[in-house]
Design a protein around this motif. Structure first.
Motif, PDB file in Angstrom:
ATOM      1  N   LEU A  98       0.844  -1.191   0.000  1.00 13.78           N
ATOM      2  CA  LEU A  98       0.000   0.000   0.000  1.00 13.78           C
ATOM      3  C   LEU A  98       0.883   1.246   0.000  1.00 13.78           C
ATOM      4  CD1 LEU A  98      -2.737  -0.933   2.637  1.00 13.78           C
ATOM      5  CD2 LEU A  98      -3.071  -0.677   0.173  1.00 13.78           C
ATOM      6  N   PRO A  99       0.601   2.207  -0.860  1.00 11.44           N
ATOM      7  CA  PRO A  99       1.442   3.411  -0.903  1.00 11.44           C
ATOM      8  C   PRO A  99       1.156   4.314   0.286  1.00 11.44           C
ATOM      9  CG  PRO A  99      -0.393   3.673  -2.399  1.00 11.44           C
ATOM     10  CD  PRO A  99      -0.475   2.261  -1.863  1.00 11.44           C
ATOM     11  N   PRO A 100       2.100   5.172   0.649  1.00  7.88           N
ATOM     12  CA  PRO A 100       1.821   6.153   1.703  1.00  7.88           C
ATOM     13  C   PRO A 100       0.800   7.163   1.212  1.00  7.88           C
ATOM     14  CG  PRO A 100       3.914   6.634   0.648  1.00  7.88           C
ATOM     15  CD  PRO A 100       3.458   5.310   0.095  1.00  7.88           C
ATOM     16  N   PRO A 101       0.087   7.825   2.127  1.00 14.04           N
ATOM     17  CA  PRO A 101      -0.884   8.843   1.700  1.00 14.04           C
ATOM     18  C   PRO A 101      -0.193   9.947   0.903  1.00 14.04           C
ATOM     19  CG  PRO A 101      -1.152   8.314   4.032  1.00 14.04           C
ATOM     20  CD  PRO A 101       0.121   7.666   3.590  1.00 14.04           C
ATOM     21  N   PRO A 102      -0.843  10.451  -0.151  1.00 16.00           N
ATOM     22  CA  PRO A 102      -0.244  11.558  -0.910  1.00 16.00           C
ATOM     23  C   PRO A 102      -0.050  12.778  -0.005  1.00 16.00           C
ATOM     24  CG  PRO A 102      -2.111  10.618  -2.089  1.00 16.00           C
ATOM     25  CD  PRO A 102      -2.132  10.032  -0.720  1.00 16.00           C
ATOM     26  N   PRO A 103       0.990  13.561  -0.222  1.00 14.64           N
ATOM     27  CA  PRO A 103       1.205  14.751   0.601  1.00 14.64           C
ATOM     28  C   PRO A 103       0.110  15.786   0.374  1.00 14.64           C
ATOM     29  CG  PRO A 103       2.709  14.726  -1.267  1.00 14.64           C
ATOM     30  CD  PRO A 103       2.017  13.400  -1.263  1.00 14.64           C
ATOM     31  N   ALA A 104      -0.147  16.582   1.400  1.00 14.82           N
ATOM     32  CA  ALA A 104      -1.186  17.616   1.301  1.00 14.82           C
ATOM     33  C   ALA A 104      -0.874  18.616   0.201  1.00 14.82           C
ATOM     34  CB  ALA A 104      -1.331  18.331   2.638  1.00 14.82           C
ATOM     35  N   GLU A 105       0.416  18.733  -0.169  1.00 14.91           N
ATOM     36  CA  GLU A 105       0.821  19.702  -1.187  1.00 14.91           C
ATOM     37  C   GLU A 105       0.198  19.423  -2.551  1.00 14.91           C
ATOM     38  OE1 GLU A 105       2.854  18.267   0.978  1.00 14.91           O
ATOM     39  OE2 GLU A 105       3.346  20.041   2.184  1.00 14.91           O
ATOM     40  N   VAL A 106      -0.363  18.221  -2.727  1.00 17.01           N
ATOM     41  CA  VAL A 106      -1.003  17.917  -4.002  1.00 17.01           C
ATOM     42  C   VAL A 106      -2.172  18.868  -4.258  1.00 17.01           C
ATOM     43  CG1 VAL A 106      -2.711  16.221  -3.160  1.00 17.01           C
ATOM     44  CG2 VAL A 106      -1.791  15.997  -5.464  1.00 17.01           C
ATOM     45  N   LEU A 107      -2.710  19.467  -3.198  1.00 16.23           N
ATOM     46  CA  LEU A 107      -3.838  20.393  -3.335  1.00 16.23           C
ATOM     47  C   LEU A 107      -3.397  21.832  -3.570  1.00 16.23           C
ATOM     48  CD1 LEU A 107      -6.079  19.102  -0.390  1.00 16.23           C
ATOM     49  CD2 LEU A 107      -6.152  18.407  -2.801  1.00 16.23           C
ATOM     50  N   GLY A 173     -14.734  14.239   4.877  1.00 13.70           N
ATOM     51  CA  GLY A 173     -15.414  15.299   4.157  1.00 13.70           C
ATOM     52  C   GLY A 173     -15.227  16.689   4.741  1.00 13.70           C
ATOM     53  N   PRO A 174     -15.580  16.914   6.014  1.00 16.05           N
ATOM     54  CA  PRO A 174     -15.419  18.262   6.579  1.00 16.05           C
ATOM     55  C   PRO A 174     -13.983  18.774   6.540  1.00 16.05           C
ATOM     56  CG  PRO A 174     -16.881  16.949   7.952  1.00 16.05           C
ATOM     57  CD  PRO A 174     -16.305  16.015   6.929  1.00 16.05           C
ATOM     58  N   ALA A 175     -13.016  17.875   6.794  1.00 14.35           N
ATOM     59  CA  ALA A 175     -11.616  18.295   6.771  1.00 14.35           C
ATOM     60  C   ALA A 175     -11.194  18.707   5.365  1.00 14.35           C
ATOM     61  CB  ALA A 175     -10.721  17.169   7.288  1.00 14.35           C
ATOM     62  N   LEU A 176     -11.666  17.976   4.346  1.00 15.31           N
ATOM     63  CA  LEU A 176     -11.296  18.322   2.971  1.00 15.31           C
ATOM     64  C   LEU A 176     -11.978  19.629   2.543  1.00 15.31           C
ATOM     65  CD1 LEU A 176      -9.763  17.611   0.418  1.00 15.31           C
ATOM     66  CD2 LEU A 176     -11.726  16.242  -0.320  1.00 15.31           C
ATOM     67  N   VAL A 177     -13.225  19.814   2.936  1.00 14.36           N
ATOM     68  CA  VAL A 177     -13.910  21.083   2.634  1.00 14.36           C
ATOM     69  C   VAL A 177     -13.110  22.254   3.174  1.00 14.36           C
ATOM     70  CG1 VAL A 177     -15.909  22.509   3.229  1.00 14.36           C
ATOM     71  CG2 VAL A 177     -16.253  20.190   2.417  1.00 14.36           C
ATOM     72  N   GLU A 178     -12.642  22.131   4.418  1.00 10.26           N
ATOM     73  CA  GLU A 178     -11.880  23.210   5.037  1.00 10.26           C
ATOM     74  C   GLU A 178     -10.536  23.408   4.333  1.00 10.26           C
ATOM     75  OE1 GLU A 178     -10.625  26.316   7.405  1.00 10.26           O
ATOM     76  OE2 GLU A 178     -12.625  25.504   6.987  1.00 10.26           O
ATOM     77  N   ALA A 179      -9.868  22.319   3.964  1.00 10.95           N
ATOM     78  CA  ALA A 179      -8.580  22.422   3.278  1.00 10.95           C
ATOM     79  C   ALA A 179      -8.731  23.123   1.932  1.00 10.95           C
ATOM     80  CB  ALA A 179      -7.974  21.028   3.085  1.00 10.95           C
ATOM     81  N   LEU A 180      -9.788  22.820   1.205  1.00  8.73           N
ATOM     82  CA  LEU A 180     -10.024  23.464  -0.087  1.00  8.73           C
ATOM     83  C   LEU A 180     -10.409  24.931   0.093  1.00  8.73           C
ATOM     84  CD1 LEU A 180     -11.965  20.643  -1.984  1.00  8.73           C
ATOM     85  CD2 LEU A 180      -9.526  21.160  -2.061  1.00  8.73           C
ATOM     86  N   ARG A 181     -11.202  25.206   1.125  1.00 11.63           N
ATOM     87  CA  ARG A 181     -11.595  26.593   1.384  1.00 11.63           C
ATOM     88  C   ARG A 181     -10.372  27.466   1.673  1.00 11.63           C
ATOM     89  NH1 ARG A 181     -12.059  30.060   5.084  1.00 11.63           N
ATOM     90  NH2 ARG A 181     -11.261  28.629   6.664  1.00 11.63           N
TER      91      ARG A 181
END
Length: 269
Positions: A98-107, A173-181
């Motif tokens: 299993l690969p490691p989670p992609p870094p947050a910088e992808v966003l 979901g809520p965490a991703l909404v906040e990260a995108l905002r």
């Protein structure tokens, strides 16, 4: 050659059909010659199983693995079929880390095109969505908790190798909404009842396209964040479109507004 489906290795690998088993082992299965080739090119393969009646291309892939020091285990065809879970033995199967989670910088890309699958349940649908996102030039796919596991065997097969090309995030979901905002990413929600036809929508980037659950649709949390809610019109008598098909139409429209150099798919893809 392993000839018994009761062999300890076979029993261990069959547990990888379950989400919990994959999480505990840190591994997932990839079956079929082309997917194994893709995995050998782009992922950490830890073992290869080769059927005794495998074809020339499968044997060549196994030889590539062996040359890299990856263990290759010869098994009877019925044993490989028992491990892979498909009716027709694929000839070759790989066990992949299993690969490691992609870094947050992808966003963080200013030209971001992100596909968000909001609790999409069907593994085949999920795999196709990842493949479509890859083909349309998306930069990542986010699968929200409560949906299909990206490493479910049916999802892996449905991606046709795109799982190895595209970062796939598993997110709340809520965490991703906040990260995108925080990043100023525009959100466009896909909904059959959306007020804006998809060809008339605004796809300025950075952009996240949200595709909802097959039955319940998109969570109201995403609607509240959406700059637009778009629809793909139905001209015939069909009640609705498959989620991945509808997403494909919207993604290609979005890609056409910010084109990137297209590449031809290799023969047979």
């Amino acid at each position: 050659m392993i000839t018994s489906t009761r062999h300890p290795l076979v029993r261990a690998l069959r547990r990888l059909h379950q989400r919990r088993g994959r999480a505990e082992a840190g591994q997932f299965l990839v079956d079929g010659v082309r997917l194994v080739e893709e995995a050998l090119a782009a992922a950490r393969v830890e073992r290869v199983l080769l059927a005794g009646d495998a074809g020339e291309r499968a044997r060549a892939a196994a030889e590539t693995a062996a040359a890299r020091g990856i263990p290759v285990t010869l098994v009877a065809p019925h044993v490989l079929a028992a491990v892979s879970g498909v009716e027709t033995p694929p000839g070759i199967l790989a066990v992949v880390r299993l690969p490691p989670p992609p870094p947050a910088e992808v966003l963080d890309r200013p030209d971001l095109l992100l596909v968000v699958a909001d609790r999409l349940q069907d593994p085949g649908n999920t795999g196709t969505l990842i493949r479509v996102a890859d083909a349309a030039g998306a930069h990542a796919v986010a699968l929200l908790r409560g949906g299909a596991d990206p490493y479910h065997p049916k999802v892996v097969r449905g991606t046709m190798g795109s799982l190895f090309h595209l970062p796939v995030l598993q997110a709340d979901g809520p965490a991703l909404v906040e990260a995108l905002r925080r990043r100023g990413v525009r959100v466009v929600v896909l909904d059959p009842e959306g007020p804006v036809a998809f060809r008339e929508a605004d796809y300025r980037r950075p952009l996240a396209l949200v595709v909802g659950n097959e039955g319940a649709g998109v969570d109201p949390l995403w609607r509240a964040q959406a700059a637009q809610v778009v629809r793909v019109p139905i001209y015939g008598r069909a009640e609705s479109l498959n989620a991945a098909v509808a997403a494909a139409l919207v993604l290609y429209e979005a890609a056409a507004r910010a084109p990137v150099p297209a590449r031809e798919a290799p023969p047979g893809r």
